[in-house]
Design a protein around this motif. Structure first.
Motif, mmCIF file in Angstrom:
data_model
loop_
_atom_site.group_PDB
_atom_site.id
_atom_site.type_symbol
_atom_site.label_atom_id
_atom_site.label_comp_id
_atom_site.label_asym_id
_atom_site.label_seq_id
_atom_site.Cartn_x
_atom_site.Cartn_y
_atom_site.Cartn_z
ATOM 1 N N ALA A 99 9.678 35.340 -29.347
ATOM 2 C CA ALA A 99 10.504 36.495 -28.973
ATOM 3 C C ALA A 99 9.989 37.109 -27.676
ATOM 4 O O ALA A 99 10.778 37.446 -26.785
ATOM 5 N N ASN A 100 8.691 37.231 -27.541
ATOM 6 C CA ASN A 100 8.106 37.850 -26.351
ATOM 7 C C ASN A 100 8.286 37.010 -25.088
ATOM 8 O O ASN A 100 8.117 37.518 -23.987
ATOM 9 N N HIS A 101 8.648 35.761 -25.247
ATOM 10 C CA HIS A 101 8.899 34.911 -24.082
ATOM 11 C C HIS A 101 10.397 34.776 -23.785
ATOM 12 O O HIS A 101 10.787 34.019 -22.904
ATOM 13 N N GLY A 102 11.203 35.514 -24.519
ATOM 14 C CA GLY A 102 12.640 35.543 -24.268
ATOM 15 C C GLY A 102 12.994 36.716 -23.374
ATOM 16 O O GLY A 102 12.149 37.235 -22.642
ATOM 17 N N LYS A 103 14.241 37.165 -23.477
ATOM 18 C CA LYS A 103 14.666 38.277 -22.625
ATOM 19 C C LYS A 103 15.410 39.371 -23.380
ATOM 20 O O LYS A 103 15.903 40.318 -22.774
ATOM 21 N N ASP A 104 15.455 39.279 -24.713
ATOM 22 C CA ASP A 104 16.253 40.235 -25.471
ATOM 23 C C ASP A 104 15.495 41.027 -26.535
ATOM 24 O O ASP A 104 15.936 42.099 -26.930
ATOM 25 N N PHE A 105 14.385 40.512 -27.021
ATOM 26 C CA PHE A 105 13.684 41.161 -28.130
ATOM 27 C C PHE A 105 12.190 40.958 -27.936
ATOM 28 O O PHE A 105 11.741 39.837 -27.691
ATOM 29 N N PHE A 106 11.429 42.056 -28.052
ATOM 30 C CA PHE A 106 9.992 41.994 -27.776
ATOM 31 C C PHE A 106 9.197 42.757 -28.825
ATOM 32 O O PHE A 106 9.682 43.747 -29.379
ATOM 33 N N PHE A 107 7.973 42.302 -29.065
ATOM 34 C CA PHE A 107 7.026 42.981 -29.943
ATOM 35 C C PHE A 107 5.793 43.308 -29.115
ATOM 36 O O PHE A 107 5.137 42.394 -28.601
ATOM 37 N N VAL A 108 5.486 44.578 -28.966
ATOM 38 C CA VAL A 108 4.348 45.012 -28.158
ATOM 39 C C VAL A 108 3.553 46.069 -28.918
ATOM 40 O O VAL A 108 3.996 46.566 -29.959
ATOM 41 N N ALA A 109 2.407 46.452 -28.369
ATOM 42 C CA ALA A 109 1.509 47.369 -29.073
ATOM 43 C C ALA A 109 1.867 48.839 -28.897
ATOM 44 O O ALA A 109 1.726 49.628 -29.830
ATOM 45 N N THR A 110 2.324 49.227 -27.710
ATOM 46 C CA THR A 110 2.520 50.654 -27.440
ATOM 47 C C THR A 110 3.929 50.966 -26.950
ATOM 48 O O THR A 110 4.646 50.074 -26.463
ATOM 49 N N ARG A 111 4.273 52.214 -27.054
ATOM 50 C CA ARG A 111 5.573 52.690 -26.562
ATOM 51 C C ARG A 111 5.708 52.420 -25.064
ATOM 52 O O ARG A 111 6.752 51.963 -24.598
ATOM 53 N N ASP A 112 4.647 52.692 -24.304
ATOM 54 C CA ASP A 112 4.696 52.467 -22.856
ATOM 55 C C ASP A 112 4.911 50.994 -22.522
ATOM 56 O O ASP A 112 5.666 50.656 -21.612
ATOM 57 N N GLU A 113 4.254 50.104 -23.271
ATOM 58 C CA GLU A 113 4.466 48.664 -23.064
ATOM 59 C C GLU A 113 5.911 48.282 -23.377
ATOM 60 O O GLU A 113 6.496 47.443 -22.688
ATOM 61 N N ALA A 114 6.480 48.883 -24.421
ATOM 62 C CA ALA A 114 7.856 48.581 -24.797
ATOM 63 C C ALA A 114 8.817 49.003 -23.688
ATOM 64 O O ALA A 114 9.727 48.251 -23.322
ATOM 65 N N ILE A 115 8.592 50.180 -23.154
ATOM 66 C CA ILE A 115 9.435 50.664 -22.048
ATOM 67 C C ILE A 115 9.302 49.742 -20.852
ATOM 68 O O ILE A 115 10.290 49.342 -20.238
ATOM 69 N N GLN A 116 8.074 49.366 -20.534
ATOM 70 C CA GLN A 116 7.836 48.479 -19.402
ATOM 71 C C GLN A 116 8.506 47.123 -19.606
ATOM 72 O O GLN A 116 9.121 46.582 -18.695
ATOM 73 N N LYS A 117 8.400 46.573 -20.813
ATOM 74 C CA LYS A 117 8.976 45.259 -21.091
ATOM 75 C C LYS A 117 10.494 45.277 -20.880
ATOM 76 O O LYS A 117 11.058 44.348 -20.295
ATOM 77 N N LEU A 118 11.154 46.335 -21.356
ATOM 78 C CA LEU A 118 12.603 46.409 -21.186
ATOM 79 C C LEU A 118 12.995 46.619 -19.717
ATOM 80 O O LEU A 118 13.993 46.088 -19.279
ATOM 81 N N THR A 119 12.220 47.387 -19.000
ATOM 82 C CA THR A 119 12.572 47.615 -17.587
ATOM 83 C C THR A 119 12.293 46.385 -16.739
ATOM 84 O O THR A 119 12.944 46.187 -15.718
ATOM 85 N N GLU A 120 11.372 45.524 -17.169
ATOM 86 C CA GLU A 120 11.088 44.267 -16.462
ATOM 87 C C GLU A 120 12.242 43.279 -16.579
ATOM 88 O O GLU A 120 12.441 42.450 -15.711
ATOM 89 N N THR A 121 12.978 43.343 -17.686
ATOM 90 C CA THR A 121 14.038 42.361 -17.937
ATOM 91 C C THR A 121 15.368 42.789 -17.369
ATOM 92 O O THR A 121 16.388 42.168 -17.613
ATOM 93 N N GLN A 122 15.378 43.863 -16.645
ATOM 94 C CA GLN A 122 16.605 44.419 -16.063
ATOM 95 C C GLN A 122 17.308 43.426 -15.169
ATOM 96 O O GLN A 122 16.785 42.681 -14.447
#
Length: 122
Positions: A99-122
């Motif tokens: 999932a973390n190597h895709g572009k639609d669904f991610f599992f991360v440790a922190t809220r900030d990482e989650a925000i960053q992951k979604l903004t990276e896939t823009q």
């Protein structure tokens, strides 16, 4: 349930948290996504892991796959943040890795990482 609307580097996001479990099955996950879309007009969602039932993380239940498929079908991108260190299931670890190597669904440790992951896939 709390839905926080953010604009990060021009990208609209919603951060969902709650003191209660909100996602217990496919329908409740879809209801959450549609509520967020209706209230914020956003399809990029950061979710606190604590609002997801533990059955999601037992892959043999099929809940995780069904929910991911619904989110993809409805063009909803999700990053779930929380602690996954206590899970020992190799299939779950593989699922998270994929999932973390895709572009639609991610599992991360922190809220900030989650925000960053979604903004990276823009």
């Amino acid at each position: 349930m709390n839905i926080e609307h953010l604009n990060v580097n021009g990208m609209e996001l919603a951060v969902v948290s709650s003191d209660e479990i909100v996602i217990i099955d496919t329908q409740s996950a879809l209801d959450l996504a549609m509520t967020v879309k209706y209230e914020t007009n956003v399809a990029n969602i950061v979710i606190d892991k604590n609002i997801i039932c533990e059955d999601f993380f037992i892959l043999s239940t099929g809940i995780a796959g069904e929910i991911l498929q619904k989110f993809i079908n409805y063009h909803v991108k999700v990053a779930v943040y929380g602690d996954y260190s206590h899970y020992t299931s190799k299939p779950l670890k593989d699922f998270i890795y994929e999932a973390n190597h895709g572009k639609d669904f991610f599992f991360v440790a922190t809220r900030d990482e989650a925000i960053q992951k979604l903004t990276e896939t823009q």
